[in-house]
Design a protein around this motif. Structure first.
Motif: not given
Length: 190
Positions: A123-150
């Motif tokens: 369940q905790q691994i699934y929660r971590v995956q959900g958070t990372l998935s949301a971060l990935n979606d956010y970055l894609q929607n913003q047209g950003m990559e991880l290296k651009d994150l501040d």
């Protein structure tokens, strides 16, 4: 206690990729259940008794209320919050909570690292995956990559992500992101 469990269940639904319309239906029924329990002064240990649930379904008169209640009770049971006798709930045909969409390579590597270095349940691994998935979606929607994150982007992401979550969930989200960012800092070449 019921209100916190409802919020956690809705968060789980969000992480599992349920449609907003489905989540809205579940939220509506479960919040009506909360109101029903409070109005009738039903103690926690009687909340999921057969007679209480039947009285609630009779009260709300919504055809899909039983479906919502079964899903919620299954979630509570699988997470050790309530005990149900074997066979009390049908298994259902929906997507397993352990099925998940594939993330980009770097995220998947972190999930593998996290799984190997922590003694946490599925369940905790699934929660971590959900958070990372949301971060990935956010970055894609913003047209950003991880290296651009501040810090400003991270704050904006958390404000958007956590707007409807309970304080405990917000703490968990921040913890997941700190671990992921720490992992990225340890990796050479990023």
């Amino acid at each position: 206690m019921l209100d916190r469990q409802i919020q956690d269940y809705l968060e789980w639904m969000n992480n599992a990729g349920y449609a907003p319309w489905t989540m809205a239906q579940h939220s509506q029924i479960l919040n009506r259940l909360l109101d029903f329990v409070v109005l009738n002064s039903i103690p926690w240990e009687r909340t999921f008794a057969r007679d209480t649930l039947q009285a609630f379904k009779d009260h709300v008169q919504v055809k899909y209320a039983g479906f919502v209640l079964r899903g919620f009770m299954r979630y509570l049971h699988q997470n050790g919050i309530i005990c149900l006798p074997p066979g009390a709930l049908p298994e259902g045909r929906g997507r397993s909570k352990l099925q998940r969409a594939q993330l980009p390579r770097l995220y998947e590597e972190y999930l593998q690292f996290y799984t190997q270095t922590r003694q946490v349940g599925k369940q905790q691994i699934y929660r971590v995956q959900g958070t990372l998935s949301a971060l990935n979606d956010y970055l894609q929607n913003q047209g950003m990559e991880l290296k651009d994150l501040d810090v400003l982007h991270m704050d904006a992401f958390l404000a958007e992500r956590n707007r409807n979550f309970a304080p405990e969930t917000r703490i968990n989200q921040r913890s997941v992101l700190r671990g992921f960012l720490r992992y990225l800092l340890m990796r050479p070449g990023l």
